[in-house]
Write a protein that holds these residues in place. Structure first.
Motif, short mmCIF file in Angstrom:
data_model
loop_
_atom_site.label_atom_id
_atom_site.label_comp_id
_atom_site.label_asym_id
_atom_site.label_seq_id
_atom_site.Cartn_x
_atom_site.Cartn_y
_atom_site.Cartn_z
N PHE A 1 126.11 63.57 39.16
CA PHE A 1 127.21 64.42 38.69
C PHE A 1 128.28 63.59 38.01
O PHE A 1 128.74 63.93 36.91
CB PHE A 1 127.82 65.19 39.86
N LEU A 2 128.71 62.51 38.64
CA LEU A 2 129.76 61.68 38.05
C LEU A 2 129.31 61.08 36.72
O LEU A 2 130.06 61.06 35.74
CB LEU A 2 130.16 60.56 39.03
N ALA A 3 128.07 60.59 36.67
CA ALA A 3 127.57 59.97 35.44
C ALA A 3 127.39 60.98 34.32
O ALA A 3 127.50 60.64 33.14
CB ALA A 3 126.24 59.26 35.71
N ASN A 4 127.12 62.24 34.68
CA ASN A 4 126.97 63.29 33.68
C ASN A 4 128.30 63.81 33.17
O ASN A 4 128.35 64.58 32.21
CB ASN A 4 126.16 64.46 34.27
N HIS A 5 129.38 63.43 33.85
CA HIS A 5 130.72 63.86 33.46
C HIS A 5 131.64 62.63 33.38
O HIS A 5 132.58 62.49 34.16
CB HIS A 5 131.29 64.88 34.45
N PRO A 6 131.34 61.72 32.46
CA PRO A 6 132.07 60.45 32.43
C PRO A 6 133.52 60.60 31.97
O PRO A 6 133.88 61.57 31.30
CB PRO A 6 131.27 59.63 31.41
N SER A 7 134.32 59.62 32.38
CA SER A 7 135.72 59.50 31.94
C SER A 7 136.56 60.72 32.30
O SER A 7 137.52 61.04 31.61
CB SER A 7 135.78 59.23 30.43
N ARG A 8 136.19 61.39 33.38
CA ARG A 8 136.97 62.53 33.86
C ARG A 8 137.13 62.41 35.36
O ARG A 8 136.14 62.29 36.09
CB ARG A 8 136.30 63.84 33.50
N ALA A 9 138.37 62.43 35.83
CA ALA A 9 138.64 62.28 37.25
C ALA A 9 138.41 63.59 38.00
O ALA A 9 138.81 64.66 37.52
CB ALA A 9 140.06 61.79 37.48
N TYR A 10 137.75 63.50 39.14
CA TYR A 10 137.50 64.67 39.99
C TYR A 10 138.09 64.41 41.37
O TYR A 10 137.89 63.34 41.95
CB TYR A 10 136.01 64.95 40.12
N SER A 11 138.81 65.39 41.88
CA SER A 11 139.34 65.27 43.24
C SER A 11 138.20 65.37 44.24
O SER A 11 137.11 65.87 43.92
CB SER A 11 140.37 66.37 43.50
N ARG A 12 138.47 64.94 45.44
CA ARG A 12 137.46 65.03 46.50
C ARG A 12 137.10 66.48 46.78
O ARG A 12 135.93 66.80 47.02
CB ARG A 12 137.97 64.34 47.76
N GLU A 13 138.08 67.36 46.73
CA GLU A 13 137.82 68.78 46.97
C GLU A 13 136.89 69.36 45.91
O GLU A 13 135.96 70.13 46.22
CB GLU A 13 139.14 69.56 47.00
N VAL A 14 137.13 69.00 44.65
CA VAL A 14 136.28 69.51 43.57
C VAL A 14 134.87 68.94 43.69
O VAL A 14 133.88 69.65 43.47
CB VAL A 14 136.88 69.16 42.19
N LEU A 15 134.75 67.66 44.06
CA LEU A 15 133.43 67.07 44.23
C LEU A 15 132.65 67.76 45.35
O LEU A 15 131.44 67.97 45.24
CB LEU A 15 133.55 65.57 44.51
N LEU A 16 133.34 68.12 46.41
CA LEU A 16 132.68 68.85 47.49
C LEU A 16 132.12 70.18 46.97
O LEU A 16 130.99 70.57 47.29
CB LEU A 16 133.65 69.11 48.64
N GLN A 17 132.90 70.85 46.15
CA GLN A 17 132.47 72.15 45.63
C GLN A 17 131.36 72.01 44.60
O GLN A 17 130.39 72.78 44.59
CB GLN A 17 133.67 72.88 45.01
N ARG A 18 131.48 71.01 43.72
CA ARG A 18 130.52 70.87 42.62
C ARG A 18 129.22 70.19 43.05
O ARG A 18 128.15 70.49 42.52
CB ARG A 18 131.16 70.09 41.47
N VAL A 19 129.31 69.24 43.98
CA VAL A 19 128.13 68.49 44.40
C VAL A 19 127.50 69.09 45.66
O VAL A 19 126.30 69.37 45.69
CB VAL A 19 128.48 67.00 44.64
N TRP A 20 128.32 69.30 46.68
CA TRP A 20 127.80 69.87 47.92
C TRP A 20 127.63 71.38 47.82
O TRP A 20 126.82 71.96 48.51
CB TRP A 20 128.71 69.51 49.10
#
Length: 225
Positions: free
Chosen positions: A163-182
């Motif tokens: 997910f992070l590599a597919n969306h480079p140079s953009r900061a994601y909060s931990r909350e958003v990562l939980l929603q988008r990845v988990w």
């Protein structure tokens, strides 16, 4: 596409009907084995092009025996079938071409996943590969390579890195990562993101890990340098 042979290893009969359906939509034959009958497989002399492993009810010792058999026979591709609640602990073997599928998947998905492993194209399309520095992420096979060597990531570690590599140079909060990845409000809280980032960094090595930056007060981003 020519005829292929599949070996289904399962402690239950829950996939038997699905395998019968599979033989009607792609050109395959399916043989069945359990922990009791698996010892006869090497003695049969039959060559298998794919092993489907239903993980439900299989012991870890038996899983190791199946893995050894697959590796010793030209790294036979493996398709792991697991239940949703067990998916976070799934680790795909680093050797060979391997994939996973949920036990509830449709016949269409089963046939597609099997076909990809049985009749691979000569090259992956560019949209299936993310290549940054010494990192190669294969989105079709869920595998990660560092300097062309496979990396042993868990499913959630892979999803986070992809997910992070597919969306480079953009900061994601931990909350958003939980929603988008988990995909949901993870009961372990945002700390699980930090734990998974730390594990990914340790497994991919310092050169690749340098691309995953901590953004103070926000979360993480993948920097393409």
């Amino acid at each position: 596409m020519h005829h292929k042979n599949i070996l289904l290893i399962s402690a239950t009969t829950r996939l038997h009907d699905r395998m019968r359906e599979l033989t009607r939509v792609i050109d395959v034959s399916v043989a069945l084995a359990t922990e009791t009958t698996f010892s006869q497989v090497p003695l049969s002399g039959r060559v298998f092009d794919l092993i489907i492993i239903d993980e439900k009810g299989l012991s870890s010792e038996f899983a190791s025996a199946v893995e050894s058999y697959a590796v010793q026979n030209n790294a036979i591709p493996r398709l792991f079938v697991c239940d949703l609640e067990a998916i976070t602990g799934l680790v795909l073997p680093p050797q060979g071409r391997n994939d996973f599928i949920l036990s509830t998947a449709s016949l269409q998905e089963f046939s597609l996943r099997c076909s990809i492993l049985l009749w691979p194209t000569t090259e992956n399309t560019s949209r299936d590969l993310v290549v940054v520095d010494n990192i190669k992420i294969n989105l079709a096979t869920y595998q990660v390579y560092i300097d062309d060597a496979p990396v042993d990531l868990t499913y959630m570690e892979y999803l986070l890195l992809a997910f992070l590599a597919n969306h480079p140079s953009r900061a994601y909060s931990r909350e958003v990562l939980l929603q988008r990845v988990w995909g949901f409000e993870y009961c372990g809280g945002t700390r699980t993101v930090d734990v998974h980032v730390r594990r990914v960094r340790s497994k991919i090595g310092p050169q690749a890990a340098a691309h995953i930056e901590t953004v103070r007060g926000v979360g993480y981003l993948f920097r393409v340098k």
